[in-house]
Design an enzyme around this catalytic site. Structure first.
Site, short mmCIF file in Angstrom:
data_model
loop_
_atom_site.label_atom_id
_atom_site.label_comp_id
_atom_site.label_asym_id
_atom_site.label_seq_id
_atom_site.Cartn_x
_atom_site.Cartn_y
_atom_site.Cartn_z
N GLU A 226 -18.32 -7.03 -2.85
CA GLU A 226 -16.85 -7.79 -2.97
C GLU A 226 -16.99 -9.00 -3.50
O GLU A 226 -16.11 -9.41 -4.38
CB GLU A 226 -16.39 -7.49 -1.47
CG GLU A 226 -16.14 -6.29 -1.03
CD GLU A 226 -14.86 -5.51 -1.64
OE1 GLU A 226 -13.82 -5.55 -0.90
OE2 GLU A 226 -14.90 -5.34 -2.81
N ASP B 167 -4.54 -9.96 -8.50
CA ASP B 167 -4.84 -8.99 -9.40
C ASP B 167 -3.67 -8.13 -10.02
O ASP B 167 -3.37 -8.27 -11.21
CB ASP B 167 -6.03 -8.31 -8.87
CG ASP B 167 -5.85 -7.56 -7.52
OD1 ASP B 167 -4.83 -7.64 -6.84
OD2 ASP B 167 -6.83 -6.86 -7.14
N GLU C 63 0.77 -1.31 -0.05
CA GLU C 63 -0.10 -0.12 -0.07
C GLU C 63 0.73 1.34 0.08
O GLU C 63 0.68 2.27 -0.56
CB GLU C 63 -0.83 0.15 1.25
CG GLU C 63 -2.15 -1.19 1.13
CD GLU C 63 -3.15 -1.09 0.07
OE1 GLU C 63 -3.09 0.13 -0.46
OE2 GLU C 63 -3.84 -2.09 0.05
N GLU D 233 -12.40 -0.36 -9.91
CA GLU D 233 -12.03 -1.03 -10.87
C GLU D 233 -12.93 -1.25 -12.11
O GLU D 233 -12.56 -1.43 -13.42
CB GLU D 233 -11.88 -2.75 -10.30
CG GLU D 233 -10.49 -2.77 -9.51
CD GLU D 233 -10.51 -2.20 -8.17
OE1 GLU D 233 -9.37 -2.07 -7.51
OE2 GLU D 233 -11.67 -2.12 -7.80
#
Length: 699
Positions: A350, A257, A116, A371
């Site tokens: 989710e 991902d 992050e 996304e």
């Protein structure tokens, strides 16, 4: 015949009804939607500044702030480049001054996520640095190779580097910004946490001239590639010390991902065809084992057997990635499926169960994720299909209707009843609003197809920048690829670490000489001095050639980050001279060594245990410590006193080069892999050639 005519009329009516149901978007309609997104961003941004700053994130229901990822005003840094994209240069300059005054460096005793911190802080600072010239900000001489935001980004990256000091080269998931890897830190991390560095670290290396960042990131990608299963799939979590997979579910969603995303974006940004080849190999096995009727499921990485027939909201990035390699037809089929889930609930949960067609009862939230709109933005730029504008407007309307609060926008706790949760993640300003804004702003400079550019002066001469082809990191921070070639030139140089080691050897010789009192060594000292002067003269003569140097540079390298061939020969010559000199021992020294080895050792000189030493067990150690006074026990239990091996970045880089744990990919020079049919906004001149339109490829 009448029945056939009636059927034809019914079909024609249905088709016409479908045509009329699709809204026609005029330019003024699109601009109106863009301004609505601007107001959305401004409401969330102003609320953060008013209620949450200097905390990391806004709590839109409580109207206050909270530290989440690192206590470094995360949302402010994450939102910086969006101010430039919207043309709010005054606010951008003001906030940059605030960030630079508050955050001199990141020397803070706090544990942070390596993943992050990289995508949000390093990525945000790099993007702001590269876009800063648009705001009229006064730039340092040598920009974009120099600048305060670049130095701040490198300061963060330097602190993350120690996470890569593992046996496999794959990084730990958590780091202490002050001291490195925390004691007791787990060595298990997710696949995305290993493979999502090449964009940011590659950019740092190309701008600063230091190959360290790009090489450790690339080495981590090679490690993942090396640890694929026999059928070519990767798992979800891996032990970075052993290379053993601890979670064997394979998919394209959460935990994996951005690994696939960065293979494509790293290939485009850094012009590394081997990354595109890695993606193409993965793509084949993904389609073979994970694709089911235009959906993607989860399966075992060893045999490809189905384990989880679910769709994750995070998977919505995949159509956007496919559009980057010219496969928009496939991507359009996927985006219709994903949008159907949004239409069902007004948001994407989710986790969505494909078998039952319902949201998961345990993962039913929507934390304002970007996304889906990201892929819609990419596909609209390539296809100009108006249905994508309709999808974008659907998303905008849902967020405005159900996520708005007087103090910002809130996470949707349950997509089934639209209850809110008291959190607004920083990516809402960094990504969600940005992709929406760019969807409705077709004339934004980000979409420049290569018809315009700007010339800037750099230490290496004139450089053409801002010609389009911006590559977004996974936090939607745009990187201008053309600027990555402004800070390099094909110069010959010597690796500074080699020179440093030679200096250390010579300095050690001087120290030995000072400690030597025997007069008979004077002749040897003179010889050593002559040898030293010979070496230094040779090095200085070699260094007089043009060298790649910036204020952050620690090595000299080719444009691809490798040391030059002639330089390798020079280093070998120096090493050979050193080896010959120090291995040359006269007979007197040999005889002296033999004499000393035969010297008698009295029992008083050495005490040898008659038994093999057995270290105490953990229980015995604990019991012994418990017998000590409490003040000493407290001291021993403190982590600060324990000696820790400090990660030295240069030694880490040298170790990676020396070990060559993972072989180079055979397609490293196959630049034709980069000549894929790409969207118009990725048209840009590159070293490999030009990205081509589909018509050009087939022509």
């Amino acid at each position: 015949m009448k029945h056939l005519s009636l059927a034809f009329v019914l079909i024609l009516c249905c088709v016409c009804e479908t045509c009329h149901s699709l809204r026609e978007y005029k330019k003024e309609d699109i601009i109106k939607l863009r301004e609505e997104v601007r107001d959305m961003f401004q409401h969330a941004y102003d609320s953060y500044l008013q209620y949450a700053y200097p905390y990391d994130e806004l709590r839109p229901l409580s109207c206050d702030g909270v530290d989440t990822w690192g206590s470094y005003s995360l949302t402010l840094i994450d939102a910086l480049d969006m101010l430039v994209i919207m043309g709010n240069y005054t606010e951008f300059n003001r906030v940059v001054d605030i960030v630079l005054q508050k955050q001199k460096n990141f020397d803070t005793d706090i544990n942070v996520s390596v993943f992050e911190t990289n995508i949000r802080i390093v990525g945000g600072l790099l993007s702001a640095h590269l876009l800063s010239y648009k705001s009229g900000m006064k730039l340092e001489p040598g920009w974009p190779c120099n600048g305060p935001l670049l130095r701040l980004a490198e300061d963060v990256a330097q602190r993350l580097i120690s996470a890569f000091d593992t046996t496999t080269g794959m990084p730990y998931g958590t780091i202490n910004l002050k001291s490195g890897v925390p004691p007791g830190e787990t060595s298990v991390t997710c696949t995305a946490g290993v493979g999502t560095f090449i964009v940011e670290f590659g950019t740092l290396s190309r701008l600063t001239g230091d190959p360290l960042y790009e090489e450790v990131a690339y080495n981590a990608l090679k490690a993942l590639y090396h640890h694929r299963s026999p059928i070519g799939l990767v798992g979800n979590h891996i032990d970075v010390m052993t290379g053993r997979w601890t979670a064997h579910d394979s998919g394209i969603g959460g935990g994996v991902d951005s690994y696939f995303e960065y293979l494509v974006k790293g290939a485009i940004l850094l012009e590394r065809p081997e990354l595109m080849s890695m993606f193409m190999e993965s793509r084949k096995v993904i389609d073979k084992y994970l694709k089911k009727d235009d959906w993607y499921v989860w399966a075992t990485m060893l045999r490809g057997q189905l384990t989880l027939p679910i769709f994750q909201s995070l998977e919505s990035y995949w159509p956007g990635v496919l559009s980057l390699i010219g496969e928009s037809d496939t991507a359009m089929r996927l985006i219709h499926n994903y949008h159907s889930v949004w239409k069902q609930y007004g948001f994407t949960p989710e986790v969505y169960h494909l078998g039952t067609g319902e949201a998961s009862t345990s993962r039913e939230s929507y934390p304002l994720r970007p996304e889906l709109i990201e892929s819609i933005m990419y596909l609209y730029r390539d296809t100009r299909d108006p249905i994508l504008l309709q999808m974008g407007e659907d998303i905008l309307r849902s967020i405005q209707h159900s996520a708005w609060t007087p103090c910002g926008y809130a996470t949707i706790k349950d997509v089934r009843d639209h209850r809110k949760e008291d959190r607004m993640e920083s990516f809402f300003l960094a990504e969600t609003t940005k992709y929406l804004y760019l969807l409705f702003d077709p004339d934004n400079f980000i979409h420049n197809p290569g018809i315009l550019g700007r010339i800037v002066n750099t230490p290496n001469g004139e450089c053409v920048v801002d010609v389009g082809g911006y590559v977004f990191n996974t936090e939607a921070h745009p990187i201008d690829p053309s600027m990555l070639f402004c800070c390099h030139e094909a110069s010959k140089g010597v690796n500074i670490s080699e020179v440093h080691r030679i200096y250390e050897i010579l300095e050690e010789e001087d120290n030995i000489h000072l400690q030597t009192l025997d007069a008979e060594n004077d002749n040897k000292t003179t010889a050593k001095k002559d040898f030293r002067e010979h070496l230094m003269e040779k090095i200085e003569k070699h260094e007089s050639a043009s060298q790649i140097r910036t204020e952050s540079t620690t090595s000299y390298l080719n444009i691809d980050g490798t040391e030059r061939g002639e330089e390798d020969k020079f280093s070998s010559d120096i090493k050979e001279e050193l080896s010959s000199y120090y291995n040359a021992s006269d007979d007197t020294e040999k005889e002296k060594g033999v004499e000393e080895s035969n010297k008698r050792v009295d029992v008083d000189d050495l005490i040898v245990s008659q038994q093999d030493f057995m270290p105490p067990s953990a229980r015995q150690v604990k019991e012994s410590i418990n017998l000590l006074p409490k003040v000493i026990q407290d001291f021993l239990n403190m982590d600060a006193w324990r000696s820790k091996t400090k990660c030295e970045p240069q030694r880490l880089l040298e170790r990676i080069r020396r070990e060559k744990r993972y072989p180079d990919h055979p397609d490293a020079d196959k630049y034709s892999l980069l000549l894929t049919p790409a969207p118009s906004f990725l048209q840009r001149i590159s070293l490999a050639g030009e990205f081509l339109y589909k018509e050009q490829l087939h022509g």
